[in-house]
Motif scaffolding. Sequence first.
Motif, PDB file in Angstrom:
ATOM      1  N   MET A 166       0.806  -1.235   0.000  1.00 54.86           N
ATOM      2  CA  MET A 166       0.000   0.000   0.000  1.00 54.86           C
ATOM      3  C   MET A 166       0.832   1.275   0.000  1.00 54.86           C
ATOM      4  SD  MET A 166       0.629  -1.394   2.897  1.00 54.86           S
ATOM      5  CE  MET A 166      -0.596  -2.539   3.530  1.00 54.86           C
ATOM      6  N   HIS A 167       2.151   1.150  -0.211  1.00 59.59           N
ATOM      7  CA  HIS A 167       2.979   2.351  -0.270  1.00 59.59           C
ATOM      8  C   HIS A 167       3.954   2.303  -1.443  1.00 59.59           C
ATOM      9  CE1 HIS A 167       1.855   4.728   3.195  1.00 59.59           C
ATOM     10  NE2 HIS A 167       1.711   3.606   3.882  1.00 59.59           N
ATOM     11  N   THR A 168       4.349   3.491  -1.898  1.00 62.84           N
ATOM     12  CA  THR A 168       5.378   3.605  -2.933  1.00 62.84           C
ATOM     13  C   THR A 168       6.536   4.430  -2.391  1.00 62.84           C
ATOM     14  OG1 THR A 168       3.718   3.582  -4.671  1.00 62.84           O
ATOM     15  CG2 THR A 168       5.893   4.349  -5.286  1.00 62.84           C
ATOM     16  N   PHE A 169       7.683   3.782  -2.300  1.00 59.17           N
ATOM     17  CA  PHE A 169       8.897   4.467  -1.833  1.00 59.17           C
ATOM     18  C   PHE A 169       8.547   5.386  -0.654  1.00 59.17           C
ATOM     19  CE2 PHE A 169       9.160   4.470  -6.640  1.00 59.17           C
ATOM     20  CZ  PHE A 169       9.886   3.316  -6.740  1.00 59.17           C
ATOM     21  N   SER A 170       9.152   6.615  -0.715  1.00 55.59           N
ATOM     22  CA  SER A 170       8.882   7.549   0.388  1.00 55.59           C
ATOM     23  C   SER A 170       7.717   8.471   0.042  1.00 55.59           C
ATOM     24  CB  SER A 170      10.140   8.377   0.677  1.00 55.59           C
ATOM     25  OG  SER A 170      10.386   9.339  -0.334  1.00 55.59           O
ATOM     26  N   ARG A 171       7.207   8.377  -1.181  1.00 51.43           N
ATOM     27  CA  ARG A 171       6.253   9.390  -1.637  1.00 51.43           C
ATOM     28  C   ARG A 171       4.856   9.271  -1.054  1.00 51.43           C
ATOM     29  NH1 ARG A 171       6.138   8.686  -7.900  1.00 51.43           N
ATOM     30  NH2 ARG A 171       8.335   8.589  -7.414  1.00 51.43           N
ATOM     31  N   THR A 172       4.489   8.080  -0.577  1.00 48.25           N
ATOM     32  CA  THR A 172       3.103   7.925  -0.096  1.00 48.25           C
ATOM     33  C   THR A 172       2.972   7.919   1.415  1.00 48.25           C
ATOM     34  OG1 THR A 172       3.359   5.545  -0.220  1.00 48.25           O
ATOM     35  CG2 THR A 172       2.334   6.618  -2.134  1.00 48.25           C
ATOM     36  N   ALA A 173       4.104   8.004   2.132  1.00 43.81           N
ATOM     37  CA  ALA A 173       4.057   7.845   3.593  1.00 43.81           C
ATOM     38  C   ALA A 173       3.101   8.851   4.242  1.00 43.81           C
ATOM     39  CB  ALA A 173       5.457   7.981   4.176  1.00 43.81           C
ATOM     40  N   ASN A 174       2.960  10.022   3.619  1.00 42.48           N
ATOM     41  CA  ASN A 174       2.116  11.070   4.218  1.00 42.48           C
ATOM     42  C   ASN A 174       0.733  11.151   3.555  1.00 42.48           C
ATOM     43  OD1 ASN A 174       2.526  13.258   6.275  1.00 42.48           O
ATOM     44  ND2 ASN A 174       1.730  14.529   4.613  1.00 42.48           N
ATOM     45  N   ASN A 175       0.512  10.326   2.533  1.00 40.84           N
ATOM     46  CA  ASN A 175      -0.773  10.343   1.826  1.00 40.84           C
ATOM     47  C   ASN A 175      -1.872   9.914   2.804  1.00 40.84           C
ATOM     48  OD1 ASN A 175      -3.038   9.064   0.488  1.00 40.84           O
ATOM     49  ND2 ASN A 175      -1.898   9.162  -1.427  1.00 40.84           N
ATOM     50  N   PRO A 176      -2.852  10.814   3.059  1.00 41.40           N
ATOM     51  CA  PRO A 176      -3.829  10.513   4.110  1.00 41.40           C
ATOM     52  C   PRO A 176      -4.523   9.163   3.931  1.00 41.40           C
ATOM     53  CG  PRO A 176      -4.471  12.473   2.815  1.00 41.40           C
ATOM     54  CD  PRO A 176      -3.081  12.099   2.413  1.00 41.40           C
ATOM     55  N   ASN A 177      -4.839   8.788   2.710  1.00 43.19           N
ATOM     56  CA  ASN A 177      -5.551   7.526   2.487  1.00 43.19           C
ATOM     57  C   ASN A 177      -4.661   6.318   2.747  1.00 43.19           C
ATOM     58  OD1 ASN A 177      -7.561   9.188   1.593  1.00 43.19           O
ATOM     59  ND2 ASN A 177      -7.102   8.884  -0.571  1.00 43.19           N
ATOM     60  N   LEU A 178      -3.438   6.395   2.286  1.00 45.45           N
ATOM     61  CA  LEU A 178      -2.551   5.233   2.398  1.00 45.45           C
ATOM     62  C   LEU A 178      -1.930   5.156   3.787  1.00 45.45           C
ATOM     63  CD1 LEU A 178      -1.048   5.461  -1.195  1.00 45.45           C
ATOM     64  CD2 LEU A 178      -2.947   4.055  -0.372  1.00 45.45           C
ATOM     65  N   TRP A 179      -1.752   6.309   4.388  1.00 42.43           N
ATOM     66  CA  TRP A 179      -1.282   6.382   5.786  1.00 42.43           C
ATOM     67  C   TRP A 179      -2.266   5.641   6.697  1.00 42.43           C
ATOM     68  CZ3 TRP A 179      -3.303   8.952  10.157  1.00 42.43           C
ATOM     69  CH2 TRP A 179      -2.405   9.135  11.216  1.00 42.43           C
ATOM     70  N   GLU A 180      -3.550   5.792   6.404  1.00 46.54           N
ATOM     71  CA  GLU A 180      -4.563   5.068   7.181  1.00 46.54           C
ATOM     72  C   GLU A 180      -4.306   3.562   7.154  1.00 46.54           C
ATOM     73  OE1 GLU A 180      -7.196   5.636   9.060  1.00 46.54           O
ATOM     74  OE2 GLU A 180      -7.047   7.822   8.988  1.00 46.54           O
TER      75      GLU A 180
END
Length: 746
Positions: A621-635
């Motif tokens: 559910m994550h891509t590299f460092s780019r999604t760590a802060n994405n509200p949907n994927l962070w959930e």
Amino acid sequence: MKHTSRRDFIKITGAGAGAMMFARPTIKAFSQGGEQGDVHPGETLTRTPTYCEVCFWKCAGWVYKDKEGNIQKIIGNEDDPHSNGRMCPRGTGGVGMYWDGDRLKTPLIREGKPGSQKFREASWDEALDLIAKKFGEIKEKYGPESVAVFSHGTGGKMITHLMKAYGSSFIAAPSFAQCRGPRQVAFLSTFGEEVMSPERTDIRDTKCLVLIGSHIGENMHNGQIQEMSEAIDKGATIITVDPRYSTAASHSKYWLPIKPATDIALLLAWMHVIINEELYDKKYVEKYTYGFKELKEHVKDKTPEWAYGITTIPPDVIRKTAREMAHAAPAVIVHPGRHVVWYGDDTQRSRAIAILNALLGSWGRRGGFFVPEGVPLPKWPVPDYPKPKRTWKDFYKDQYGLAFEVLTSAVCDLSIPDPSRDWDIKAWLVYGTNLTASLPDTNATLKAIDNLDFLVVIDTMPMDIVSYADVVLPECTYLERYDGIRTSPHRVPNMALRMPATEPLYNSKPNWWIAKQLAEKMGLGDYFPWKDIEQLLDWQLKKVGSSLEEMKRVGVKLMKREYDDLYFLNGEDYEFNTNTGKIELYSTDFAAAGFDPLPDYTPHPEPPPGFYRLNYGRAPMHTFSRTANNPNLWELRKENSVWVNPKVAKLWDLKNGQYVWLKNQDGVVSSFPVKVRITERIRWDSVYMVHGFGHKEKQLTRAYGRGASDSELITKVAMDPIMGGTGMRGNFVTFLTEKPGKEVAS
Ligand SMILES: Nc1nc2c(c(=O)[nH]1)N[C@H]1C(S)=C(S)[C@@H](COP(=O)(O)OP(=O)(O)OC[C@H]3O[C@@H](n4cnc5c(=O)[nH]c(N)nc54)[C@H](O)[C@@H]3O)O[C@H]1N2
Ligand SMILES: Nc1nc2c(c(=O)[nH]1)N[C@H]1C(S)=C(S)[C@@H](COP(=O)(O)OP(=O)(O)OC[C@H]3O[C@@H](n4cnc5c(=O)[nH]c(N)nc54)[C@H](O)[C@@H]3O)O[C@H]1N2
Ligand code: SF4
Ligand SMILES: [Mo]
């Protein structure tokens, strides 16, 4: 043998996705499988086409909006060969990139001395004027090669076009020396062609898929996963070689828990068995390959018993799996992998993989490797680029002979003044790559940055690299812009359109606008002669029998193949694009450049006492460092954990869920603690973590301080002498159970 239905597989690989709750109340739907295309009753939604930028698989989809213009959901485009109508959890959650309140909102200029953390807001005009002025001065004083470019992602094309027009020749991307480079060089030298992206693997029709550390399942490359589950449904044998019990391993007939860093020995032993037992494709090898005699001699003594001592894989398992491959041939794929920079001998490992495929006759055959075809979209005529006076090769004459892209490490090295040179790189333009997370040895990157006169970063988020910039340009997300037409080659040639679903939020702008504006300010307007990107795209599309208007309607357009050669090599004459015109089992390229023409096994350092090999990979559910802060994927996943074998946990008295700091062989301690996950799925000699966490930038309000960064702990890099790949898996860590004091945390 464990057969799993496609449904199960997708469910497993997309763990937790079905129950996904979005952080923004306006986004209601998660689309997967049958739900795709369903519109909520009573709602009128309009849709615009896009292709995803959450990873580089670039799945095409539709962005649905309600009457108020709010984005409701993203679902796959049924006609798209990359997605087949489904997005992965990251693609669906991609809308979080748009909503993320932490986004970069307006251009920023650093105030005060270099290194000061104070930025002030600026207008686009002021920020672009400053860049044009600085780049002008540098060109005048040191030559245009003194501005280097790092770029990754679709929008990088516009930016690199601008900088080539400016005269820069140092244009690097982490997709070469930190990712696919070794496999590109190896396959090019063997078959005269690359594996490309999406990979030309005919997984759909394969009877045997061999995965060597390729963790499809955690690695969520969409079409590949779908094809793998289809192949499993049809009874294909999966053989997974991985020191970790990966998702793929759990779907495999054979899991070979290899000792890390010993894969070349296994590959040589497989060749030995296949040649000795005469299981190779004799007609194919005779007609199409070069150097069989040398190869046979080379692997003569590479018996399974020899490999057992190195790999810990029992001889009978090596023999059985070799026979399985041969029985399935030519419908067999020894997967080339993708992130292949592991131990510094990675081009040779990739060569061994290529050779094994050649022996099995899988290249150019159904169920092996197909021949992809793209759409030849014309380029709008522009002046030639100026010829650079210097390239990186001038400084590395006797090194990395087969590298065909600029090495990121070379750009860093040449940015640090050195008395042996009278010329240095003075400025960087960084587009869409978070260098402090993507390049190993963060300290080397930071040292290079320290020496720069000027650093420009174009990003969507206040990522770590942004905090080092002198000028920050906020790009709008892929959901708010046009980009170039996607024309990646596939079984059927196809095109996909990305267009804005909505106006850019805040004061952010698309890459094409930024590049064109800068070009005009830098006197390079001739290189951007079109009025806007709509005009450019429409012109290009009309040349291939479509139009912007049509693409807006269909999103994806499938074209006819020009050549009927999806599979070939069934006895026809064929000249390969290699020195000998044959598939080179024995590489004349390698021999000419002074490298072993046949791959050999060399031992690698073992962990010191009390240390464990740092192994890393992906989370679905994550891509590299780019999604760590994405509200949907962070959930879905807020932090990474460190996988520890129960034996090791006992030794260190670690408990599940406990937080520890990791310290590597060079004394570097992780900035943040990481949660222990005790599991049999990792060997006792290694620990495992997902890349992309441990963010140090406080403006990332969700990702800040969560989990540990693998990049930070990768201080030892094993350079591949052949092409400069940065082998990253030769680092070792130990556990600290207490927060380290200042003296260790230096
Ligand atoms: N330690 C370690 N290092 C690795 C890897 C690893 O597994 N471990 N993996 C390697 C591999 S395989 C690869 S391919 C590379 C990936 O390297 P990168 O592509 O650099 O990876 P990210 O960390 O996702 O950084 C992407 C940056 O682009 C920004 N961005 C996202 N979308 C846009 C956009 O539309 N426009 C602009 N301007 N910016 C955007 C993000 O905010 C982020 O700052 O990393 C390599 N490095
Ligand atoms: N969800 C998600 N999917 C992605 C990405 C993402 O960020 N997120 N990134 C995409 C990109 S750009 C890339 S390059 C790919 C990378 O994906 P892959 O190419 O699949 O990645 P690798 O890092 O090569 O493989 C990681 C696996 O190698 C195993 N391994 C470690 N050491 C060894 C060893 O010595 N021998 C063997 N045989 N195995 C070993 C690890 O245990 C792990 O299971 O993923 C792509 N897909
Ligand atoms: S695989 Fe997922 S994240 Fe990557 S492009 Fe496709 S939908 Fe987007
Ligand atoms: Mo990658």
